[in-house]
Design a protein around this motif. Structure first.
Motif, mmCIF file in Angstrom:
data_model
loop_
_atom_site.group_PDB
_atom_site.id
_atom_site.type_symbol
_atom_site.label_atom_id
_atom_site.label_comp_id
_atom_site.label_asym_id
_atom_site.label_seq_id
_atom_site.Cartn_x
_atom_site.Cartn_y
_atom_site.Cartn_z
ATOM 1 N N ILE A 19 0.851 -1.190 0.000
ATOM 2 C CA ILE A 19 0.000 0.000 0.000
ATOM 3 C C ILE A 19 0.888 1.241 0.000
ATOM 4 N N PRO A 20 0.314 2.424 -0.200
ATOM 5 C CA PRO A 20 1.115 3.651 -0.076
ATOM 6 C C PRO A 20 1.558 3.869 1.371
ATOM 7 N N THR A 21 2.544 4.717 1.547
ATOM 8 C CA THR A 21 3.019 5.038 2.886
ATOM 9 C C THR A 21 1.876 5.543 3.767
ATOM 10 N N GLN A 22 1.976 5.196 5.047
ATOM 11 C CA GLN A 22 0.971 5.637 6.011
ATOM 12 C C GLN A 22 1.487 6.769 6.896
ATOM 13 N N GLN A 23 2.552 7.428 6.477
ATOM 14 C CA GLN A 23 3.037 8.590 7.205
ATOM 15 C C GLN A 23 1.970 9.690 7.198
ATOM 16 N N PRO A 24 1.772 10.378 8.305
ATOM 17 C CA PRO A 24 0.657 11.341 8.423
ATOM 18 C C PRO A 24 0.643 12.430 7.355
ATOM 19 N N ASP A 25 1.824 12.880 6.928
ATOM 20 C CA ASP A 25 1.870 13.993 5.980
ATOM 21 C C ASP A 25 2.046 13.529 4.534
ATOM 22 N N ALA A 26 1.805 12.254 4.271
ATOM 23 C CA ALA A 26 2.120 11.693 2.959
ATOM 24 C C ALA A 26 1.368 12.362 1.820
ATOM 25 N N ARG A 27 0.068 12.503 1.995
ATOM 26 C CA ARG A 27 -0.721 13.089 0.907
ATOM 27 C C ARG A 27 -0.322 14.541 0.652
ATOM 28 N N GLU A 28 -0.022 15.277 1.716
ATOM 29 C CA GLU A 28 0.375 16.675 1.550
ATOM 30 C C GLU A 28 1.693 16.779 0.777
ATOM 31 N N LEU A 29 2.613 15.887 1.079
ATOM 32 C CA LEU A 29 3.898 15.900 0.377
ATOM 33 C C LEU A 29 3.720 15.569 -1.101
ATOM 34 N N VAL A 30 2.856 14.607 -1.382
ATOM 35 C CA VAL A 30 2.600 14.264 -2.781
ATOM 36 C C VAL A 30 1.934 15.425 -3.492
ATOM 37 N N ASP A 68 6.174 1.470 -5.780
ATOM 38 C CA ASP A 68 7.463 2.157 -5.952
ATOM 39 C C ASP A 68 8.668 1.331 -5.525
ATOM 40 N N GLY A 69 8.465 0.051 -5.259
ATOM 41 C CA GLY A 69 9.595 -0.812 -4.912
ATOM 42 C C GLY A 69 9.997 -0.784 -3.458
ATOM 43 N N GLY A 70 9.255 -0.064 -2.631
ATOM 44 C CA GLY A 70 9.567 -0.019 -1.212
ATOM 45 C C GLY A 70 10.195 1.278 -0.752
ATOM 46 N N LEU A 71 10.291 2.248 -1.636
ATOM 47 C CA LEU A 71 10.867 3.536 -1.251
ATOM 48 C C LEU A 71 9.966 4.246 -0.250
ATOM 49 N N ALA A 72 8.689 4.332 -0.561
ATOM 50 C CA ALA A 72 7.707 4.899 0.350
ATOM 51 C C ALA A 72 6.585 3.913 0.636
ATOM 52 N N GLY A 73 6.274 3.077 -0.348
ATOM 53 C CA GLY A 73 5.231 2.072 -0.172
ATOM 54 C C GLY A 73 5.559 1.110 0.958
ATOM 55 N N VAL A 89 0.516 -16.959 6.438
ATOM 56 C CA VAL A 89 0.128 -15.661 5.892
ATOM 57 C C VAL A 89 -0.303 -14.781 7.049
ATOM 58 N N ARG A 90 -0.035 -13.496 6.907
ATOM 59 C CA ARG A 90 -0.570 -12.535 7.872
ATOM 60 C C ARG A 90 -0.717 -11.178 7.206
ATOM 61 N N CYS A 91 -1.880 -10.581 7.425
ATOM 62 C CA CYS A 91 -2.130 -9.204 6.995
ATOM 63 C C CYS A 91 -2.200 -8.350 8.254
ATOM 64 N N ARG A 92 -1.362 -7.332 8.306
ATOM 65 C CA ARG A 92 -1.375 -6.480 9.496
ATOM 66 C C ARG A 92 -2.539 -5.491 9.424
ATOM 67 N N ALA A 93 -3.050 -5.156 10.564
ATOM 68 C CA ALA A 93 -4.163 -4.215 10.651
ATOM 69 C C ALA A 93 -3.639 -2.781 10.651
ATOM 70 N N GLN A 94 -4.538 -1.834 10.444
ATOM 71 C CA GLN A 94 -4.165 -0.430 10.545
ATOM 72 C C GLN A 94 -3.638 -0.156 11.950
ATOM 73 N N GLY A 95 -2.530 0.558 12.011
ATOM 74 C CA GLY A 95 -1.922 0.868 13.293
ATOM 75 C C GLY A 95 -0.890 -0.145 13.735
ATOM 76 N N ASP A 212 -7.994 -0.194 -0.641
ATOM 77 C CA ASP A 212 -9.329 0.150 -0.161
ATOM 78 C C ASP A 212 -9.885 -0.942 0.751
ATOM 79 N N ALA A 213 -9.587 -2.199 0.428
ATOM 80 C CA ALA A 213 -10.031 -3.299 1.298
ATOM 81 C C ALA A 213 -9.355 -3.201 2.658
ATOM 82 N N TRP A 214 -8.098 -2.799 2.665
ATOM 83 C CA TRP A 214 -7.360 -2.658 3.929
ATOM 84 C C TRP A 214 -7.930 -1.512 4.756
ATOM 85 N N LEU A 215 -8.242 -0.404 4.112
ATOM 86 C CA LEU A 215 -8.848 0.728 4.825
ATOM 87 C C LEU A 215 -10.214 0.346 5.403
#
Length: 245
Positions: A19-30, A68-73, A89-95, A212-215
């Motif tokens: 998924i995309p980075t979950q850093q708080p300011d990610a969308r603003e930086l993009v 992006d290969g793991g740079l931010a994703g 298998v394991r899918c981590r939850a939000q947080g 979206d499924a993860w969110l």
């Protein structure tokens, strides 16, 4: 010793979901990094693009970080299986911490390796090569280096069996896409399964829907989708190596 090394190779089929980075300011930086298309020259056209299309362009650029290969994703789910039927298998939850997921994956593989050592060399398990693994994925040039990079980003010790980004695909690790399509060509896992008469792992979810499924908190659904891809990769590899249908 040479015989032990031959036996010791663990084929490890893997698949990851990102998924995309979950850093708080990610969308603003993009958002701050996007620009109108170069084809727009008139001030009024540029202004209209900022007013009507910039938000969608920023969201699209943000979501592309998952590729992006793991740079931010980030990795949210990892699946692994072996030819003898072991699977995880394991899918981590939000947080939940990405590093914890990576560490759990590594610990699982290393426990499988210790189990092999105890089974094959019960009197001298320490003689078993702990790093003698051969990872296989579909489009492995994406999955394998992505795991290595996220380990480095998160400060997770990289095991010797996880190939580096400069490792040689087709030699240091395997790829069902490359094995079928050859260098520079592509084939989807779904199409390859259908060509070989194998059940497709694709159902009501695909990679574009994972974020979206993860969110939405659909972690078990993502985990099953992830594991299905790893299991299908194992079946395809078996067939491509000459295994019976």
């Amino acid at each position: 010793r040479r015989g032990v090394l031959k036996v010791a190779i663990m084929q490890l089929f893997i698949d990851i979901e990102t998924i995309p980075t979950q850093q708080p300011d990610a969308r603003e930086l993009v958002r701050a990094s996007i620009k109108p298309p170069g084809t727009l020259k008139k001030p009024e056209s540029i202004a209209a693009w900022w007013a009507n299309e910039a938000d969608a362009a920023a969201e699209d650029a943000y979501r592309r970080q998952s590729l992006d290969g793991g740079l931010a994703g980030e990795v949210i789910s990892i699946a692994a299986c072996t030819p003898d039927g072991r699977q995880w298998v394991r899918c981590r939850a939000q947080g939940e911490d990405e590093a914890a997921l990576l560490n759990e994956f590594i610990a699982t593989v290393e426990q499988w390796t210790r189990d092999d050592a105890a089974r094959v060399l019960p009197d001298s398990p320490s003689a078993w090569p702990m790093d003698d693994h051969y990872l296989i994925a579909h489009n492995a040039a994406f999955d394998v280096p992505y795991l290595w990079r996220r380990c480095r980003v998160r400060g997770v010790p990289v095991p010797g069996w996880l190939p580096r980004p400069m490792a040689r695909i087709g030699k240091d690790y395997g790829c069902t896409m490359l094995a079928w399509a050859g260098w520079g060509n592509r084939v989807s896992l779904d199409a390859l399964c259908r060509a070989l008469g194998l059940p497709s792992p694709k159902d009501d979810l695909d990679g574009s829907m994972v974020f979206d499924a993860w969110l939405a908190g659909e972690y078990e659904r993502i985990a099953q989708y992830n594991l299905n891809d790893a299991l299908a990769t194992a079946e395809v590899w078996h067939r491509l190596q000459g295994g019976a249908a």
